[in-house]
Write an enzyme that holds these catalytic residues in place. Structure first.
Site, PDB file in Angstrom:
ATOM      1  N   GLU A 186     128.296 100.215  57.386  1.00  0.00           N
ATOM      2  CA  GLU A 186     128.454 101.685  57.267  1.00  0.00           C
ATOM      3  C   GLU A 186     129.677 102.178  56.808  1.00  0.00           C
ATOM      4  O   GLU A 186     130.953 101.598  57.191  1.00  0.00           O
ATOM      5  CB  GLU A 186     128.322 102.394  58.576  1.00  0.00           C
ATOM      6  CG  GLU A 186     126.612 102.504  59.067  1.00  0.00           C
ATOM      7  CD  GLU A 186     126.760 103.252  60.437  1.00  0.00           C
ATOM      8  OE1 GLU A 186     126.197 103.996  60.611  1.00  0.00           O
ATOM      9  OE2 GLU A 186     127.222 102.592  61.615  1.00  0.00           O
ATOM     10  N   SER A 220     133.447 101.636  66.103  1.00  0.00           N
ATOM     11  CA  SER A 220     132.021 102.082  66.192  1.00  0.00           C
ATOM     12  C   SER A 220     131.634 103.507  66.586  1.00  0.00           C
ATOM     13  O   SER A 220     130.617 103.790  66.363  1.00  0.00           O
ATOM     14  CB  SER A 220     131.074 101.213  67.627  1.00  0.00           C
ATOM     15  OG  SER A 220     131.651  99.865  67.295  1.00  0.00           O
ATOM     16  N   ASN A 246     124.546 103.640  65.200  1.00  0.00           N
ATOM     17  CA  ASN A 246     124.990 103.714  66.723  1.00  0.00           C
ATOM     18  C   ASN A 246     124.283 105.301  67.469  1.00  0.00           C
ATOM     19  O   ASN A 246     124.086 105.304  68.544  1.00  0.00           O
ATOM     20  CB  ASN A 246     126.429 103.706  67.271  1.00  0.00           C
ATOM     21  CG  ASN A 246     126.733 102.068  67.346  1.00  0.00           C
ATOM     22  OD1 ASN A 246     125.723 101.343  67.288  1.00  0.00           O
ATOM     23  ND2 ASN A 246     128.175 102.119  67.265  1.00  0.00           N
ATOM     24  N   HIS A 268     132.197  99.975  59.017  1.00  0.00           N
ATOM     25  CA  HIS A 268     131.729  99.461  60.274  1.00  0.00           C
ATOM     26  C   HIS A 268     130.548  98.249  60.170  1.00  0.00           C
ATOM     27  O   HIS A 268     129.568  98.625  59.238  1.00  0.00           O
ATOM     28  CB  HIS A 268     130.978 100.715  61.099  1.00  0.00           C
ATOM     29  CG  HIS A 268     130.238 100.242  62.423  1.00  0.00           C
ATOM     30  ND1 HIS A 268     129.341 100.764  62.892  1.00  0.00           N
ATOM     31  CD2 HIS A 268     130.900  99.400  63.292  1.00  0.00           C
ATOM     32  CE1 HIS A 268     129.112 100.268  63.881  1.00  0.00           C
ATOM     33  NE2 HIS A 268     129.843  99.349  64.291  1.00  0.00           N
TER      34      HIS A 268
HETATM   35  N1  CAA Z   1     126.886  83.235  62.512  1.00  0.00           N
HETATM   36  C1  CAA Z   1     126.337  82.886  61.543  1.00  0.00           C
HETATM   37  N2  CAA Z   1     124.776  82.768  61.116  1.00  0.00           N
HETATM   38  C2  CAA Z   1     124.330  83.069  62.390  1.00  0.00           C
HETATM   39  C3  CAA Z   1     124.666  83.538  63.856  1.00  0.00           C
HETATM   40  C4  CAA Z   1     126.046  83.487  63.589  1.00  0.00           C
HETATM   41  N3  CAA Z   1     127.042  84.080  64.720  1.00  0.00           N
HETATM   42  N4  CAA Z   1     123.849  83.641  64.704  1.00  0.00           N
HETATM   43  C5  CAA Z   1     122.790  83.465  64.045  1.00  0.00           C
HETATM   44  N5  CAA Z   1     122.869  83.108  62.799  1.00  0.00           N
HETATM   45  C6  CAA Z   1     121.801  82.617  61.685  1.00  0.00           C
HETATM   46  C7  CAA Z   1     121.315  81.221  62.404  1.00  0.00           C
HETATM   47  O1  CAA Z   1     122.097  80.338  61.631  1.00  0.00           O
HETATM   48  C8  CAA Z   1     119.774  81.316  61.766  1.00  0.00           C
HETATM   49  O2  CAA Z   1     120.006  81.171  60.197  1.00  0.00           O
HETATM   50  P1  CAA Z   1     118.597  80.347  59.545  1.00  0.00           P
HETATM   51  O3  CAA Z   1     117.384  81.036  59.832  1.00  0.00           O
HETATM   52  O4  CAA Z   1     118.837  80.647  58.037  1.00  0.00           O
HETATM   53  O5  CAA Z   1     118.819  79.082  59.960  1.00  0.00           O
HETATM   54  C9  CAA Z   1     119.558  82.778  61.706  1.00  0.00           C
HETATM   55  O6  CAA Z   1     120.715  83.576  61.905  1.00  0.00           O
HETATM   56  C10 CAA Z   1     118.716  83.145  62.890  1.00  0.00           C
HETATM   57  O7  CAA Z   1     119.515  82.556  64.263  1.00  0.00           O
HETATM   58  P2  CAA Z   1     118.700  81.862  65.164  1.00  0.00           P
HETATM   59  O8  CAA Z   1     117.576  81.094  64.936  1.00  0.00           O
HETATM   60  O9  CAA Z   1     119.775  81.009  66.098  1.00  0.00           O
HETATM   61  O10 CAA Z   1     118.492  82.755  66.321  1.00  0.00           O
HETATM   62  P3  CAA Z   1     117.452  84.130  66.095  1.00  0.00           P
HETATM   63  O11 CAA Z   1     116.329  84.136  65.244  1.00  0.00           O
HETATM   64  O12 CAA Z   1     116.994  84.390  67.524  1.00  0.00           O
HETATM   65  O13 CAA Z   1     118.389  85.309  65.399  1.00  0.00           O
HETATM   66  C11 CAA Z   1     120.022  87.055  65.622  1.00  0.00           C
HETATM   67  C12 CAA Z   1     119.721  85.588  66.268  1.00  0.00           C
HETATM   68  C13 CAA Z   1     120.608  86.847  64.103  1.00  0.00           C
HETATM   69  C14 CAA Z   1     121.264  87.606  66.379  1.00  0.00           C
HETATM   70  C15 CAA Z   1     119.015  88.071  65.690  1.00  0.00           C
HETATM   71  O14 CAA Z   1     118.329  87.982  67.078  1.00  0.00           O
HETATM   72  C16 CAA Z   1     119.219  89.449  65.307  1.00  0.00           C
HETATM   73  O15 CAA Z   1     119.481  89.866  64.298  1.00  0.00           O
HETATM   74  N6  CAA Z   1     119.387  90.241  66.369  1.00  0.00           N
HETATM   75  C17 CAA Z   1     119.840  91.563  66.495  1.00  0.00           C
HETATM   76  C18 CAA Z   1     121.195  91.829  66.237  1.00  0.00           C
HETATM   77  C19 CAA Z   1     121.719  93.409  65.970  1.00  0.00           C
HETATM   78  O16 CAA Z   1     120.903  94.273  66.355  1.00  0.00           O
HETATM   79  N7  CAA Z   1     122.730  93.417  65.675  1.00  0.00           N
HETATM   80  C20 CAA Z   1     123.479  94.809  65.696  1.00  0.00           C
HETATM   81  C21 CAA Z   1     124.202  95.283  66.990  1.00  0.00           C
HETATM   82  S1  CAA Z   1     124.859  96.784  66.890  1.00  0.00           S
HETATM   83  C22 CAA Z   1     126.419  96.226  66.289  1.00  0.00           C
HETATM   84  O17 CAA Z   1     126.826  95.311  65.854  1.00  0.00           O
HETATM   85  C23 CAA Z   1     127.162  97.454  66.089  1.00  0.00           C
HETATM   86  C24 CAA Z   1     127.955  98.038  67.238  1.00  0.00           C
HETATM   87  O18 CAA Z   1     128.815  99.054  66.724  1.00  0.00           O
HETATM   88  C25 CAA Z   1     127.626  98.196  68.508  1.00  0.00           C
END
Ligand code: CAA
Length: 285
Positions: A154, A121, A192, A142
């Site tokens: 990325e 990251s 990030n 990434h």
């Molecule tokens: N694997 C597969 N599918 C998943 C999943 C997983 N781990 N988690 C959620 N999903 C899917 C669900 O199956 C659902 O699909 P459908 O709508 O097609 O049925 C969809 O995603 C939505 O899930 P939920 O209804 O359970 O929950 P939600 O609507 O609250 O979404 C979330 C959960 C996808 C995590 C959403 O809240 C989100 O996008 N959050 C932001 C995540 C983000 O910003 N990530 C980047 C982090 S930074 C990073 O990763 C980089 C770093 O270097 C730190």
């Protein structure tokens, strides 16, 4: 140059298991390496559970799940990745560990044209590239958590990375169903660099007693339509990962904006790492 069919993934934590799952679903032969039997078993269970959830939600059939699982193999030994055309390392966000893994892979891979991608990251890609005998074949790739859901990857070429490596990585990203953006090889890359100061500001707001986590999160969810607020997101990312990313960025730029707040350090020291440990800014079952 043949397109990639044999992929290696090193590390089967949150990111590695997500990458392996997506690649197996897209028809690649995926071999996953993990250091310990326990970590490997946990990763294997995470992938299987995710496929099962996909079947329950009607996203894939039982046959597709079984076919995808059959494309996955697991090992404790980097030497078993010798025949891979492309390997993505997704081990802990620690410079020493990542350097050891990249060097081990560099020795293990039989094909000198094989590409080594790192899911770091924040660690400069060039530092990992020059630790190998193939600096032109090392690139940052990434992914974002949860990998099966987030559409972005990325691509971060180091100054040593060849144009051909960039193109092959771009092709692989497309094959995995991800949209690539090219990012500069500076700590934090694009996403990030913007996200981490925001997350740390939310921690500082809690630390100073300015607002409660649930109010901060609701503020950003309902006020700005973010899918989750910054503290819920930190719990998803893992507080120790966020701290490591912030430290790398602080080391590079010496910007107070990137310095991990004391509260974050204390929570990590206490083992309150977020969802993965059952407790972070919130408590999980
Ligand atoms: N694997 C597969 N599918 C998943 C999943 C997983 N781990 N988690 C959620 N999903 C899917 C669900 O199956 C659902 O699909 P459908 O709508 O097609 O049925 C969809 O995603 C939505 O899930 P939920 O209804 O359970 O929950 P939600 O609507 O609250 O979404 C979330 C959960 C996808 C995590 C959403 O809240 C989100 O996008 N959050 C932001 C995540 C983000 O910003 N990530 C980047 C982090 S930074 C990073 O990763 C980089 C770093 O270097 C730190």
């Amino acid at each position: 140059m043949d397109s990639v069919t044999r992929l290696g993934v090193v590390g089967c934590g949150l990111m590695g298991s997500g990458i392996a799952e997506v690649a197996a679903r897209q028809g690649l032969d995926v071999r996953v390496a993990e250091a310990t039997p326990d970590a490997l078993e946990t990763g294997r269970r995470r992938i299987t559970a995710s496929f099962d959830r996909g079947v329950q939600r009607g996203k894939l059939s039982e046959v597709e799940r079984d076919q995808a699982l059959a494309r996955l193999s697991f090992t404790h030994d980097l030497a078993d990745l010798a025949d891979r055309q492309f390997v993505i390392e997704a081990v802990a966000e620690n410079r020493g560990i990542k350097t050891d893994v990249i060097q081990g892979l560099d020795k293990a891979l039989e094909d000198p044209a094989a590409i080594l991608a790192t899911n770091t990251s924040s660690i400069p890609i060039v530092d990992l590239a020059v630790a190998t005998e193939r600096p032109g074949k090392v690139i940052g790739m990434h992914f974002f958590n949860p990998v099966p859901v987030q559409g972005l990857v990325e691509l971060i070429p180091a100054i040593t990375t060849s144009q051909e490596t960039v193109q092959r990585t771009r092709d692989l990203a497309a094959r995995l169903g991800k949209q690539p953006i090219q990012a500069p090889d500076r700590s934090g890359f694009v996403v990030n660099a913007l996200l981490v100061p925001y997350l740390l500001s939310a921690v500082r707001m809690v630390e100073s007693g300015g607002a409660r986590p649930e109010d901060i999160d609701q503020g950003m969810e309902l006020g700005c339509a973010h899918p989750m607020g910054p503290l819920r997101l930190l719990d998803l990312i893992g507080l120790e990962t966020a701290q490591a990313v912030a430290e790398s960025m602080y080391e590079e730029f010496k910007e107070p904006l990137y310095a991990p707040p004391a509260l974050l350090r204390r929570m990590v020291a206490a083992g309150h790492l977020g969802r993965k440990s059952g407790r972070g800014f919130y408590i999980y079952d």
